[in-house]
Design an enzyme around this catalytic site. Structure first.
Site, short mmCIF file in Angstrom:
data_model
loop_
_atom_site.label_atom_id
_atom_site.label_comp_id
_atom_site.label_asym_id
_atom_site.label_seq_id
_atom_site.Cartn_x
_atom_site.Cartn_y
_atom_site.Cartn_z
N GLN A 1 -4.33 -1.14 9.74
CA GLN A 1 -4.24 -2.46 9.14
C GLN A 1 -4.85 -3.52 10.06
O GLN A 1 -4.52 -3.60 11.24
CB GLN A 1 -2.76 -2.81 8.83
CG GLN A 1 -2.58 -4.13 8.12
CD GLN A 1 -3.23 -4.16 6.74
OE1 GLN A 1 -3.16 -3.20 5.97
NE2 GLN A 1 -3.87 -5.27 6.40
N LYS B 1 0.84 -1.21 0.00
CA LYS B 1 0.00 0.00 0.00
C LYS B 1 0.87 1.26 0.00
O LYS B 1 0.61 2.21 -0.73
CB LYS B 1 -0.94 -0.01 1.23
CG LYS B 1 -2.06 -1.02 1.10
CD LYS B 1 -2.82 -1.23 2.41
CE LYS B 1 -3.82 -2.37 2.25
NZ LYS B 1 -4.50 -2.73 3.50
N ASP C 1 -11.07 3.18 4.57
CA ASP C 1 -11.47 1.77 4.48
C ASP C 1 -13.00 1.62 4.51
O ASP C 1 -13.52 0.54 4.23
CB ASP C 1 -10.87 0.97 5.65
CG ASP C 1 -9.61 0.22 5.23
OD1 ASP C 1 -9.42 0.00 4.02
OD2 ASP C 1 -8.80 -0.12 6.12
#
Ligand code: NAP
Length: 314
Positions: free
Chosen positions: A98, A54, A124
């Site tokens: 994460q 990422k 997200d």
């Protein structure tokens, strides 16, 4: 006839190229690039790889990405403090924590952390406010993998409206949001899970079958409607030689590849489904690259929305 392979990596490259001009525009307007704060807690090897990919994708695209690392021994208070600091930061338009967080943080820690992220920076799309907006079909920031699935279908010319779609998996991050996005695009959607009886009878009706289970090659040809499209979200790294031997029985090349590397990255869908389906995604190189492209797209969207809010205030 062999199924058409849907090249997620190529589609992701196209999306990232399309994002370039928007990233330039945001950079010019703000006097800084769009910014993403990435929080990594602990040392889970898979998470390390995901985060590295990422960060690399962000840097390549002209998005500033800053990693905030904490050891596996960190407390929930410490993680929340980092999230709060990123919420307040003028340099960061998006925040990603994460998953999974270390078990030591306790039950409910992940939800507590996601809940603390400013919904306007929640790239997200896991914050309850953004989940609610997704349910109501008015979300700006939708979860990366499910949004990637829709992009993959659209850009591969697969008709969603009017189709019968079946999603195997009901997780908050993949199964449920994918089903909602397909519903909002006028598919008739069924969600299956581990308690669904006669799964193959349900999936066998799917024009679009999305597998988000996490069990290598679980979906066999008997699950598949002839000519349908299969999207394989599953990613499992197999390292057990005995398991690999059973999976790759009668496939000497695959077994040799496993023995050379000591592991294999596997999707949920058996390659023999390609003899029945009309189109399917590979693993790796299918949904995975789209997830990262959508993360970048969400960071840019969040930055553009922040600019709009500022201009309204001015
Ligand atoms: P998860 O939270 O473990 O959910 C798995 C789902 O599969 C659950 O809903 C479970 O049902 C269902 N399931 C398990 N066994 C089943 C069975 N025998 N029959 C039918 N359904 C069954 O996993 P996730 O986070 O959604 O991730 C799913 C997969 O996608 C994983 O392999 C993950 O690594 C991968 N993934 C890939 C990407 C990417 O970028 N490519 C991104 C995210 C996730 P119950 O609810 O009844 O337990």
């Amino acid at each position: 006839m062999a199924a058409r392979i849907l090249d997620g990596a190529a589609i992701a490259r196209t999306i990232r190229a399309e994002l370039a001009s928007r990233i330039q525009a945001v950079t010019a307007r703000l006097g800084r690039p769009p910014g993403l704060g990435v929080v990594l807690v602990g040392d889970d090897p898979a998470s390390e790889i995901y985060v590295r990919n990422k960060l690399k994708a962000a840097h390549e695209s002209g998005v500033r990405a800053d990693l905030r690392r904490l050891p596996a021994t960190a407390t929930l208070t410490e993680v929340l403090r980092i999230v709060e600091a990123l919420n307040e930061s003028d340099e960061h338009d998006g925040i990603l924590v994460q998953s999974p967080l270390p078990r030591g943080l306790g039950r409910g820690a992940e939800q507590a952390v996601f809940d603390r992220i400013d919904p306007a920076k929640d790239v997200d799309g896991f914050h309850p406010a953004n989940v609610g907006r997704l349910v109501q079909n008015r979300a700006l920031l939708t979860p990366g993998t499910p949004t990637g699935v829709i992009e993959l279908l659209d850009r591969s010319g697969i008709q969603i409206a009017g189709s019968r779609a079946v999603v195997i998996g009901r997780s908050e991050i993949v199964g449920k949001p994918t089903a909602l996005l397909l519903l909002h695009r006028d598919a008739t959607v069924t969600i299956c899970h581990s308690k669904t009886p006669d799964l193959a009878a349900v999936t066998g009706q799917a024009d679009i079958l999305v597998a988000a289970i996490g069990r290598p090659w679980f979906v066999g040809p008997e699950f598949v409607k002839p000519g349908s499209t299969i999207i394989d979200v599953g990613v499992t790294r197999v390292t057990d030689p005995a398991y690999a031997k059973a999976l790759f029985a009668g496939m000497p090349d695959r077994l040799r590849g496993f023995e050379m590397r000591g592991s294999a990255v596997m999707g949920d869908v058996h390659p023999r489904c390609g003899e029945v389906a009309g189109a399917m995604t590979p693993v790796p190189g299918g949904v995975g690259p789209l997830t990262i492209a959508m993360l970048l797209a969400n960071t840019v969207k969040a930055a553009m929305a922040a600019i709009e809010r500022q201009s309204v205030r001015w």
